[in-house]
Each structure stands twice: as C-alpha cells, then as structure tokens.
Scaffold this motif. Structure first.
Motif, PDB file in Angstrom:
ATOM      1  N   GLN A  25       1.042  -1.083   0.169  1.00 52.00           N
ATOM      2  CA  GLN A  25      -0.105   0.068  -0.059  1.00 52.00           C
ATOM      3  C   GLN A  25       0.995   1.277  -0.040  1.00 52.00           C
ATOM      4  OE1 GLN A  25      -2.517  -0.479   3.610  1.00 52.00           O
ATOM      5  NE2 GLN A  25      -3.785  -1.929   2.474  1.00 52.00           N
ATOM      6  N   VAL A  47      -3.820  -5.660  -4.740  1.00 53.79           N
ATOM      7  CA  VAL A  47      -5.068  -5.812  -4.304  1.00 53.79           C
ATOM      8  C   VAL A  47      -5.215  -7.348  -3.804  1.00 53.79           C
ATOM      9  CG1 VAL A  47      -7.332  -6.386  -5.212  1.00 53.79           C
ATOM     10  CG2 VAL A  47      -6.224  -3.967  -5.659  1.00 53.79           C
ATOM     11  N   ASN A  50      -3.842  -8.470  -0.496  1.00 50.46           N
ATOM     12  CA  ASN A  50      -4.208  -7.799   0.428  1.00 50.46           C
ATOM     13  C   ASN A  50      -5.685  -8.435   0.984  1.00 50.46           C
ATOM     14  OD1 ASN A  50      -2.346  -5.865   1.630  1.00 50.46           O
ATOM     15  ND2 ASN A  50      -2.309  -4.845  -0.303  1.00 50.46           N
ATOM     16  N   THR A  51      -6.049  -9.171  -0.023  1.00 54.46           N
ATOM     17  CA  THR A  51      -7.481  -9.501   0.518  1.00 54.46           C
ATOM     18  C   THR A  51      -7.741 -10.497   1.321  1.00 54.46           C
ATOM     19  OG1 THR A  51      -7.447 -11.456  -1.338  1.00 54.46           O
ATOM     20  CG2 THR A  51      -8.280  -9.462  -2.080  1.00 54.46           C
ATOM     21  N   ASP A 175      -7.003   6.658  -6.283  1.00 52.35           N
ATOM     22  CA  ASP A 175      -6.546   5.131  -6.010  1.00 52.35           C
ATOM     23  C   ASP A 175      -7.712   4.429  -5.518  1.00 52.35           C
ATOM     24  OD1 ASP A 175      -5.584   2.886  -5.454  1.00 52.35           O
ATOM     25  OD2 ASP A 175      -4.098   3.692  -3.855  1.00 52.35           O
ATOM     26  N   SER A 177      -7.674   0.800  -5.246  1.00 47.88           N
ATOM     27  CA  SER A 177      -7.231  -0.244  -4.890  1.00 47.88           C
ATOM     28  C   SER A 177      -7.543  -0.990  -3.604  1.00 47.88           C
ATOM     29  CB  SER A 177      -5.703  -0.294  -4.383  1.00 47.88           C
ATOM     30  OG  SER A 177      -4.931  -0.129  -5.790  1.00 47.88           O
ATOM     31  N   GLN A 178      -8.217   0.081  -2.440  1.00 46.14           N
ATOM     32  CA  GLN A 178      -8.833  -0.492  -1.244  1.00 46.14           C
ATOM     33  C   GLN A 178     -10.223  -0.709  -1.409  1.00 46.14           C
ATOM     34  OE1 GLN A 178      -7.338  -1.592   1.686  1.00 46.14           O
ATOM     35  NE2 GLN A 178      -9.356  -2.358   1.884  1.00 46.14           N
ATOM     36  N   ASP A 179     -10.965   0.142  -2.585  1.00 49.98           N
ATOM     37  CA  ASP A 179     -12.347  -0.319  -2.691  1.00 49.98           C
ATOM     38  C   ASP A 179     -12.327  -1.737  -3.592  1.00 49.98           C
ATOM     39  OD1 ASP A 179     -12.759   2.214  -1.555  1.00 49.98           O
ATOM     40  OD2 ASP A 179     -13.484   3.097  -3.485  1.00 49.98           O
ATOM     41  N   VAL A 181     -10.166  -4.160  -2.924  1.00 51.44           N
ATOM     42  CA  VAL A 181      -9.924  -5.153  -1.974  1.00 51.44           C
ATOM     43  C   VAL A 181     -11.302  -5.540  -1.181  1.00 51.44           C
ATOM     44  CG1 VAL A 181      -8.693  -5.591   0.244  1.00 51.44           C
ATOM     45  CG2 VAL A 181      -7.527  -4.739  -1.757  1.00 51.44           C
ATOM     46  N   THR A 182     -12.053  -4.400  -0.841  1.00 54.86           N
ATOM     47  CA  THR A 182     -13.105  -4.446   0.076  1.00 54.86           C
ATOM     48  C   THR A 182     -14.325  -5.142  -0.841  1.00 54.86           C
ATOM     49  OG1 THR A 182     -12.714  -2.299   1.116  1.00 54.86           O
ATOM     50  CG2 THR A 182     -15.088  -3.269   1.268  1.00 54.86           C
TER      51      THR A 182
END
Length: 232
Positions: A25, A47, A50-51, A175, A177-179, A181-182
């Motif tokens: 990240q 991604v 980090n899942t 970014d 990326s975190q979305d 992953v979620t």
C-alpha cells in the motif's frame, strides 16, 4: 578447481512461501489539485495479496501443509550436505599435483547429476504447497474483473490505470485499490486452500492446451499406444 555448482534449492523458498506478503500500500498523496472525473488508479497485484482470502490462506498453509514443508526442509538439508561433501572432495582431488583431469570431470558430472536430481525431487516434494498458493490466487483472480468493474461503476470511473503508468499524482482520490479489496472481500471472504485432485495452475494448463493444439499433436498418442507415465 573451485565452486562448480550452485547450492541446491534451499529452505529460503519454503520460508518465502510461508511468509506473509508485504502490504503493498502507498501513503495517500497530499491533495494539492483537482481530481479529474472519470480517472482511477489501482494496483491489482497489491489488491490480490491484501484480500482476506489470500492473507488467511497464507496463515493457514504452513499449518495445513506442515508435514510436506517439514519433509521438504529435511530433504533439502540432506541434499545440501551431500553436495557440499562432493564439492569438498572434488576440490581436494583437484589440488593434487598432476591430478587426473578425466577422473575430476567424472566427479564433477556425477555431482551435477546429484544436484539436478535433488532439485527435481525437491520440486516434486514442495509442489502441493506451490499449487495451494496458485489455487488460492486463481480463485481471487476469477473475482477480480467483476470487482474492478463494480468499483469503477460505483466511483464513476471510466478509465483505470496501473500505478506504473502514472508518472506523478498529487491526489489520493484516484486510488481504487482498497475499494477493490473491499469488494473482493465481500464476494469472496475466504478461499479453498487445497486444490482438487489433478488440478494444475493456469500456466501449466495453457501450456498443455497450446501443445495439444499444435499440428500433429493429436496423432502422437496413436503412434505410441503404450501407457505413458504421468508427468505431473
């Protein structure tokens, strides 16, 4: 004569498999400009690792496959000790004045055969662990495309870039990326750790398919009807 062959595949390989992946990240960039609507950036490799499915599998694998890893480690140590002994003898014999070069070459060839056979043996031993990781990754990758599209639609993004294609950005709002992953965590909270019997990674499956598609590939079995050993 000095060091003729490299150390055999050792314990670092298994330790790397068992280790948690680094959290790929980045720190949010300072907001110093206007976010351009419709643009987004996502690091899909980060991604994946980090899942929840991947990280949980990384924790479970050393426990589930402990016997396999232990066997691999023990055999790797034994092979390394054997190779070191062969190398030391070869170096000692090579230091003798007027050493028999033909005999030295035979020793070297024998040592190289031991090394090659050892690598093949270790690869076979560790294959279930390697396939487990690849199986988990494929399960996540199968959800990736839909997750990316869902996030892009939710964020009104029409063009998604990789971080490698962005020279500089002063905005963190791009970014996704975190979305992503979620979203994957929502649709795939966990993955199956152990692949079904006979399963092979996509790369191997595609290679087999490409080979089978070559002209004359279908006629090859008929020319040699005897049962062939399974190469997996």
């Amino acid at each position: 004569m000095t060091n003729f062959f490299k150390p055999i595949l050792g314990l670092g390989f298994v330790l790397a498999l068992a280790a948690q992946p680094a959290m790929a990240q980045t720190r949010p960039a300072a907001n110093t400009g206007t976010v351009v609507a419709g643009l987004g950036v996502a690091n899909l490799e980060a991604v994946l690792v980090n899942t929840s499915a991947f990280r949980t599998a990384e924790q479970q694998r050393p426990v589930t496959y402990k016997a396999t890893i232990d066997q691999y480690q023990a055999r790797a140590r034994a092979l390394q000790t054997q190779l070191q002994g062969l190398q030391q003898k070869l170096q000692k014999d090579a230091a003798v004045p007027n050493a028999n070069q033909a005999a030295l070459q035979q020793q070297l060839t024998a040592a190289q055969r031991v090394e090659e056979a050892g690598k093949n043996e270790l690869n076979t031993l560790i294959r279930p662990v390697v396939y487990s990781r690849e199986y988990v990754k494929e399960q996540i990758e199968e959800k990736m495309d839909a997750a990316v599209k869902a996030v892009m639609a939710r964020r009104n993004v029409s063009l998604l870039l990789s971080p490698q294609s962005v020279i500089l950005s002063t905005q963190s709002g791009y970014d996704l990326s975190q979305d992503i992953v979620t979203e994957i965590n929502r649709v795939l909270p966990s993955a199956t750790l152990t692949p079904p019997a006979g399963w092979e990674p996509r790369e191997i499956r595609e290679a087999r398919a490409a080979q089978a598609a070559q002209p004359g590939a279908a006629a090859a079995p008929a020319a040699k009807p005897a049962a062939q050993p399974d190469s997996r």
